[in-house]
Scaffold this active site. Structure first.
Site, PDB file in Angstrom:
ATOM      1  N   SER A  29       0.815  -1.221   0.000  1.00 12.07           N
ATOM      2  CA  SER A  29       0.000   0.000   0.000  1.00 12.07           C
ATOM      3  C   SER A  29       0.843   1.264   0.000  1.00 12.07           C
ATOM      4  CB  SER A  29      -0.876   0.057   1.255  1.00 12.07           C
ATOM      5  OG  SER A  29      -1.984  -0.761   1.104  1.00 12.07           O
ATOM      6  N   HIS A  60      -3.020   0.294  -4.649  1.00 10.89           N
ATOM      7  CA  HIS A  60      -2.419  -0.868  -5.305  1.00 10.89           C
ATOM      8  C   HIS A  60      -2.713  -0.761  -6.793  1.00 10.89           C
ATOM      9  CE1 HIS A  60      -1.360  -3.593  -1.861  1.00 10.89           C
ATOM     10  NE2 HIS A  60      -2.103  -2.696  -1.245  1.00 10.89           N
ATOM     11  N   HIS A  82      -5.090  -9.712  -1.505  1.00 18.88           N
ATOM     12  CA  HIS A  82      -5.260 -10.002  -0.084  1.00 18.88           C
ATOM     13  C   HIS A  82      -6.405 -11.002   0.097  1.00 18.88           C
ATOM     14  CE1 HIS A  82      -3.775  -5.813  -0.416  1.00 18.88           C
ATOM     15  NE2 HIS A  82      -3.075  -6.076   0.662  1.00 18.88           N
ATOM     16  N   TYR A  84      -8.521 -10.847   2.399  1.00 20.06           N
ATOM     17  CA  TYR A  84      -9.730 -10.114   2.806  1.00 20.06           C
ATOM     18  C   TYR A  84     -10.521  -9.555   1.617  1.00 20.06           C
ATOM     19  CZ  TYR A  84      -7.022  -5.769   2.249  1.00 20.06           C
ATOM     20  OH  TYR A  84      -6.265  -4.758   1.746  1.00 20.06           O
ATOM     21  N   GLU A  85      -9.906  -9.560   0.422  1.00 21.17           N
ATOM     22  CA  GLU A  85     -10.656  -9.153  -0.777  1.00 21.17           C
ATOM     23  C   GLU A  85     -11.543 -10.305  -1.266  1.00 21.17           C
ATOM     24  OE1 GLU A  85      -8.163  -6.578  -3.649  1.00 21.17           O
ATOM     25  OE2 GLU A  85      -6.697  -7.671  -2.468  1.00 21.17           O
ATOM     26  N   ALA A 112       2.578  -1.870   4.254  1.00 23.73           N
ATOM     27  CA  ALA A 112       2.275  -0.826   5.230  1.00 23.73           C
ATOM     28  C   ALA A 112       1.844  -1.547   6.501  1.00 23.73           C
ATOM     29  CB  ALA A 112       1.144   0.050   4.715  1.00 23.73           C
ATOM     30  N   MET A 208      -2.024  -6.796   7.304  1.00 24.57           N
ATOM     31  CA  MET A 208      -2.994  -7.755   6.739  1.00 24.57           C
ATOM     32  C   MET A 208      -2.459  -8.459   5.491  1.00 24.57           C
ATOM     33  SD  MET A 208      -6.300  -5.265   6.843  1.00 24.57           S
ATOM     34  CE  MET A 208      -6.530  -4.079   8.181  1.00 24.57           C
ATOM     35  N   SER A 209      -1.144  -8.528   5.351  1.00 27.44           N
ATOM     36  CA  SER A 209      -0.594  -9.156   4.141  1.00 27.44           C
ATOM     37  C   SER A 209       0.654  -9.939   4.498  1.00 27.44           C
ATOM     38  CB  SER A 209      -0.254  -8.071   3.106  1.00 27.44           C
ATOM     39  OG  SER A 209       0.807  -7.257   3.566  1.00 27.44           O
ATOM     40  N   ASN A 232       1.121   4.093  10.725  1.00 32.07           N
ATOM     41  CA  ASN A 232       0.299   4.584  11.850  1.00 32.07           C
ATOM     42  C   ASN A 232       0.679   3.789  13.082  1.00 32.07           C
ATOM     43  OD1 ASN A 232      -1.294   2.434  10.073  1.00 32.07           O
ATOM     44  ND2 ASN A 232      -1.895   2.128  12.206  1.00 32.07           N
ATOM     45  N   HIS A 244      -7.593   4.363   6.033  1.00 33.58           N
ATOM     46  CA  HIS A 244      -6.700   3.946   4.944  1.00 33.58           C
ATOM     47  C   HIS A 244      -6.066   5.144   4.216  1.00 33.58           C
ATOM     48  CE1 HIS A 244      -4.908   1.300   2.005  1.00 33.58           C
ATOM     49  NE2 HIS A 244      -5.538   1.889   1.013  1.00 33.58           N
TER      50      HIS A 244
HETATM   51  N1  HPA Z   1      -3.271  -2.686  11.075  1.00 34.11           N
HETATM   52  C1  HPA Z   1      -3.352  -3.545  10.047  1.00 34.11           C
HETATM   53  N2  HPA Z   1      -2.913  -3.260   8.838  1.00 34.11           N
HETATM   54  C2  HPA Z   1      -2.343  -2.051   8.641  1.00 34.11           C
HETATM   55  C3  HPA Z   1      -2.239  -1.113   9.674  1.00 34.11           C
HETATM   56  C4  HPA Z   1      -2.732  -1.449  10.963  1.00 34.11           C
HETATM   57  O1  HPA Z   1      -2.663  -0.673  11.930  1.00 34.11           O
HETATM   58  N3  HPA Z   1      -1.631  -0.010   9.149  1.00 34.11           N
HETATM   59  C5  HPA Z   1      -1.378  -0.298   7.840  1.00 34.11           C
HETATM   60  N4  HPA Z   1      -1.815  -1.527   7.533  1.00 34.11           N
END
Ligand code: HPA
Length: 272
Positions: A29, A60, A82, A84-85, A112, A208-209, A232, A244
């Site tokens: 990302s 992406h 992913h 989750y998609e 990310a 998440m990847s 973050n 996001h």
């Molecule tokens: N959690 C999960 N996936 C992420 C995060 C997060 O805080 N930041 C960027 N991708």
């Protein structure tokens, strides 16, 4: 497990017409713009590759880019799939398996992530030393056609490649931290309690990847290393809500040092 990857590889090999990449990368990302550094780039849209899908996540691009970087032949996946998609694990692992089948010797995965470690700040770059699979699944579930049934994961992230990343960071004076990545399924961000759980387990960041891709890489025998961009602080580490658009924005802020690091890594990595 491999039939879709083989068909995709055939298509890509034909397009590449004798071009033999030694290094592959999957860009996460907000980090896809790195592919802009490739010299004489050739591009294939994911939609044109058998079994590849349009990427549904903003940030992406959904393109495969190949060409030269620092005198090395590279293959770059601008965007990933992913779970989750709604994709099967087989689709999630396509870029990894295609990289291996095409003959790339190493794979760099980037993502990310949310920072848990209190020494991490947004826009930090972190070498992924190891991971904890909290997705509740595993991409190797099912009939095992090739590769070991029970792959060893004791050096999931290749030590030699990690060293090259660390040396690269030092050489160009980029601060590269190191940590353990906890991979959740998503698409919800974690609850503060889940982040606390991951912290107690030894995780320094969450995302998440990456975890399924690194499992598939170890299974197929391609050396893999990874870099997270902390976009973050993870839920509950501070009180701000997660969004996001912030993830993309911070990844963009880190782009310059990320690019410097990866370019230095590419120039130093050797497959002799
Ligand atoms: N959690 C999960 N996936 C992420 C995060 C997060 O805080 N930041 C960027 N991708």
């Amino acid at each position: 497990m491999f039939s879709k990857a083989k068909e995709a590889t055939q298509f890509i090999s034909k397009h590449m017409d004798g071009f033999q990449p030694e290094l592959a990368m999957i860009l996460g990302s907000g980090l896809g713009d790195f592919a802009g550094h490739v010299e004489n780039p050739k591009t294939i849209s994911y939609e044109d590759i058998p079994h590849f899908h349009k990427t549904s996540v903003v940030g992406h691009a959904g393109k495969l880019v190949y060409g030269e970087l620092k005198g090395k032949k590279v293959l770059i996946f601008q965007g990933r799939f992913h779970a989750y998609e709604g994709h099967d694990w087989e689709i999630v692992c396509l870029p990894t398996r295609v990289s291996a089948l095409i003959g790339a010797k190493s794979l760099l995965v980037t993502n990310a992530a949310g920072g848990i470690n209190q020494n991490f700040s947004p826009a930090d770059l972190v070498l992924i030393k190891d991971h904890i699979n909290l997705t509740g699944g595993n991409p190797l579930i099912g009939h095992n056609e090739v590769g070991p049934r029970f792959p060893d994961m004791s050096e999931a992230y290749n030590h030699k490649l990690n060293l090259v990343l660390e040396e690269s960071a030092k050489a160009i004076d980029v601060d590269l931290k190191a940590g353990v990545y906890a991979g959740f399924l998503g698409p919800t961000y974690e609850t503060p309690a889940e982040v606390q759980m991951a912290k107690i387990m030894g995780a320094d960041m969450v995302g998440m990847s990456t975890v399924p891709e690194v499992i598939a890489a170890n299974h197929v025998g391609i050396n893999v290393c990874g870099v997270s961009c902390i976009t973050n602080l993870a839920a509950g580490i501070n009180s701000e809500k997660l969004d996001h658009s912030e993830v993309k924005e911070v990844a963009n802020q880190a782009m310059q040092k990320f690019s410097k690091l990866v370019l230095e890594f590419v120039s130093r990595v050797s497959h002799e």
